[in-house]
Each structure stands twice: as structure tokens, then as C-alpha cells.
Design a protein around this motif. Structure first.
Motif, mmCIF file in Angstrom:
data_model
loop_
_atom_site.group_PDB
_atom_site.id
_atom_site.type_symbol
_atom_site.label_atom_id
_atom_site.label_comp_id
_atom_site.label_asym_id
_atom_site.label_seq_id
_atom_site.Cartn_x
_atom_site.Cartn_y
_atom_site.Cartn_z
ATOM 1 N N UNK A 31 0.846 -1.190 0.000
ATOM 2 C CA UNK A 31 0.000 0.000 0.000
ATOM 3 C C UNK A 31 0.881 1.239 0.000
ATOM 4 N N UNK A 32 0.305 2.372 -0.313
ATOM 5 C CA UNK A 32 0.972 3.673 -0.369
ATOM 6 C C UNK A 32 1.883 3.758 -1.592
ATOM 7 N N UNK A 33 2.869 4.614 -1.539
ATOM 8 C CA UNK A 33 3.768 4.821 -2.671
ATOM 9 C C UNK A 33 4.714 3.626 -2.798
ATOM 10 N N UNK A 34 4.835 3.087 -4.002
ATOM 11 C CA UNK A 34 5.710 1.943 -4.247
ATOM 12 C C UNK A 34 6.511 2.173 -5.523
ATOM 13 N N UNK A 35 7.662 1.547 -5.577
ATOM 14 C CA UNK A 35 8.506 1.576 -6.766
ATOM 15 C C UNK A 35 8.557 0.150 -7.314
ATOM 16 N N UNK A 36 8.149 -0.022 -8.563
ATOM 17 C CA UNK A 36 8.172 -1.326 -9.215
ATOM 18 C C UNK A 36 9.182 -1.252 -10.345
ATOM 19 N N UNK A 37 10.077 -2.232 -10.378
ATOM 20 C CA UNK A 37 11.122 -2.240 -11.394
ATOM 21 C C UNK A 37 11.068 -3.546 -12.176
ATOM 22 N N UNK A 38 11.373 -3.470 -13.443
ATOM 23 C CA UNK A 38 11.355 -4.676 -14.254
ATOM 24 C C UNK A 38 11.800 -4.410 -15.667
ATOM 25 N N UNK A 39 11.400 -5.322 -16.546
ATOM 26 C CA UNK A 39 11.853 -5.285 -17.930
ATOM 27 C C UNK A 39 10.710 -5.631 -18.866
ATOM 28 N N UNK A 40 10.796 -5.111 -20.079
ATOM 29 C CA UNK A 40 9.952 -5.553 -21.175
ATOM 30 C C UNK A 40 10.916 -6.130 -22.209
ATOM 31 N N UNK A 41 10.779 -7.424 -22.500
ATOM 32 C CA UNK A 41 11.710 -8.073 -23.424
ATOM 33 C C UNK A 41 11.332 -7.772 -24.871
ATOM 34 N N UNK A 42 12.187 -8.184 -25.782
ATOM 35 C CA UNK A 42 11.957 -7.952 -27.204
ATOM 36 C C UNK A 42 10.652 -8.583 -27.699
ATOM 37 N N UNK A 43 10.208 -9.673 -27.032
ATOM 38 C CA UNK A 43 8.945 -10.308 -27.438
ATOM 39 C C UNK A 43 7.750 -9.753 -26.654
ATOM 40 N N UNK A 44 7.948 -8.614 -25.974
ATOM 41 C CA UNK A 44 6.916 -7.882 -25.222
ATOM 42 C C UNK A 44 6.497 -8.550 -23.914
ATOM 43 N N UNK A 45 7.242 -9.562 -23.460
ATOM 44 C CA UNK A 45 6.949 -10.171 -22.160
ATOM 45 C C UNK A 45 7.356 -9.195 -21.055
ATOM 46 N N UNK A 46 6.498 -9.054 -20.058
ATOM 47 C CA UNK A 46 6.756 -8.140 -18.949
ATOM 48 C C UNK A 46 7.226 -8.952 -17.749
ATOM 49 N N UNK A 47 8.342 -8.551 -17.154
ATOM 50 C CA UNK A 47 8.897 -9.212 -15.981
ATOM 51 C C UNK A 47 9.148 -8.172 -14.898
ATOM 52 N N UNK A 48 8.618 -8.415 -13.717
ATOM 53 C CA UNK A 48 8.927 -7.554 -12.569
ATOM 54 C C UNK A 48 9.997 -8.268 -11.764
ATOM 55 N N UNK A 49 11.102 -7.579 -11.517
ATOM 56 C CA UNK A 49 12.181 -8.216 -10.772
ATOM 57 C C UNK A 49 12.364 -7.619 -9.380
ATOM 58 N N UNK A 50 11.686 -6.508 -9.088
ATOM 59 C CA UNK A 50 11.855 -5.903 -7.769
ATOM 60 C C UNK A 50 10.701 -4.956 -7.508
#
Length: 60
Positions: A31-50
Motif C-alpha cells: 500500500x501507499x507509494x511503491x517503486x516497481x522495477x522490471x523489464x519488457x523483453x523484445x517479445x513484449x513479455x513483462x517481468x517484474x524483478x523488484x
């Protein structure tokens, strides 16, 4: 990266990224303010790593 934090970042709006971020934050009950980090690969797959409850991992 600088001292464990991203020194360069970008804010953007992508429906697939937003959906996965909302689902991930909901799964950990973040809850509240959060920072989400990740990647979008060349095939458009979304991955959150942190996610941090706080801005770029900073303590509230």
C-alpha cells in the motif's frame, strides 16, 4: 545503478505493465507509494524483478 538504486529511470504508461504491477502489488498487499522495477523483453513479455514500498527503495 548507484548505491543500489537506479540512477536513471523513466516513467511511462503501458497497459500490460500497469496490470502486472497492480496484480503484483496486490499479491504482496503493498500500500501507499511503491517503486516497481522490471523489464519488457523484445517479445513484449513483462517481468517484474523488484518492488519496494517507498520511492526507489527509500524509506517512507
Amino acid at each position: 545503478m548507484k548505491a543500489g538504486l537506479a540512477a536513471v529511470s523513466a516513467t511511462f504508461d503501458d497497459p500490460a505493465v500497469r496490470d502486472l504491477a497492480v496484480k503484483t502489488l496486490g499479491a504482496v498487499r503493498a500500500r501507499r507509494v511503491c517503486c516497481v522495477q522490471g523489464f519488457i523483453s523484445d517479445d513484449s513479455a513483462v517481468t517484474i524483478n523488484e518492488l519496494n514500498v517507498g520511492i526507489a527503495g527509500a524509506s517512507p
